[in-house]
Motif scaffolding. Sequence first.
Motif, PDB file in Angstrom:
ATOM      1  N   GLN A 144       1.848  22.008  -1.055  1.00 47.74           N
ATOM      2  CA  GLN A 144       1.690  21.991   0.157  1.00 47.74           C
ATOM      3  C   GLN A 144       3.060  22.519   0.800  1.00 47.74           C
ATOM      4  OE1 GLN A 144      -1.017  20.664   2.058  1.00 47.74           O
ATOM      5  NE2 GLN A 144       0.026  22.029   3.492  1.00 47.74           N
ATOM      6  N   VAL A 178      -9.892  18.373   6.336  1.00 51.78           N
ATOM      7  CA  VAL A 178      -8.934  17.759   4.881  1.00 51.78           C
ATOM      8  C   VAL A 178      -9.646  18.350   3.651  1.00 51.78           C
ATOM      9  CG1 VAL A 178      -8.553  15.778   3.856  1.00 51.78           C
ATOM     10  CG2 VAL A 178      -8.595  15.480   6.158  1.00 51.78           C
ATOM     11  N   ASP A 191     -10.521  18.589  -0.040  1.00 54.22           N
ATOM     12  CA  ASP A 191     -10.951  17.569  -1.075  1.00 54.22           C
ATOM     13  C   ASP A 191     -10.335  18.253  -2.240  1.00 54.22           C
ATOM     14  OD1 ASP A 191     -12.109  15.970  -3.034  1.00 54.22           O
ATOM     15  OD2 ASP A 191     -13.896  15.723  -1.935  1.00 54.22           O
TER      16      ASP A 191
END
Length: 161
Positions: free
Chosen positions: A84, A51, A53
């Motif tokens: 994204q 993931v 940050d």
Amino acid sequence: MTTSPLRFAAVLGIALTAGLAVTGCSMMGGGSAPTGLHSGLTVRMDQPGAVLDKVQAVNLVNAYRATRGVAPLTPDTGLDGTAQALANQYAQTGTAPATPQGLVVMKLSAGYATFAETFSGWRNSPADASGLAAGASKAGIAAAYNAASGYGVYWVLVLGN
């Protein structure tokens, strides 16, 4: 115009902290995480469950912007979504996406496993470094991984207002 000693000390403290954060990115190598960087900046995005940050990523960009005398960026979830979608497209096609209308800057990178490495690449390229300091107020960042591609990890940073 005079500057109060307190304000001067605050600005100096911020500049020194930003300089140390940016300098830390130049300590890449050896496969270990550089000292002084937030661990969220050295997470390998080519690992299951990784993931990014995003807050720390934007903070690192802001530290660089502070060294250039440019206002900080605010993380923006809408721009994160744009980044994204673009990163996913980039990872699937291997072709750099076109910059969507309304964005001030779009920075792309592929092949770096961590944001710290990606940022160092941008910072060390005059054209990319100029983009990092562009007149924008918001930022979105994303990474996408495609194990079947030649580069693996694809990065997109978008700046807007």
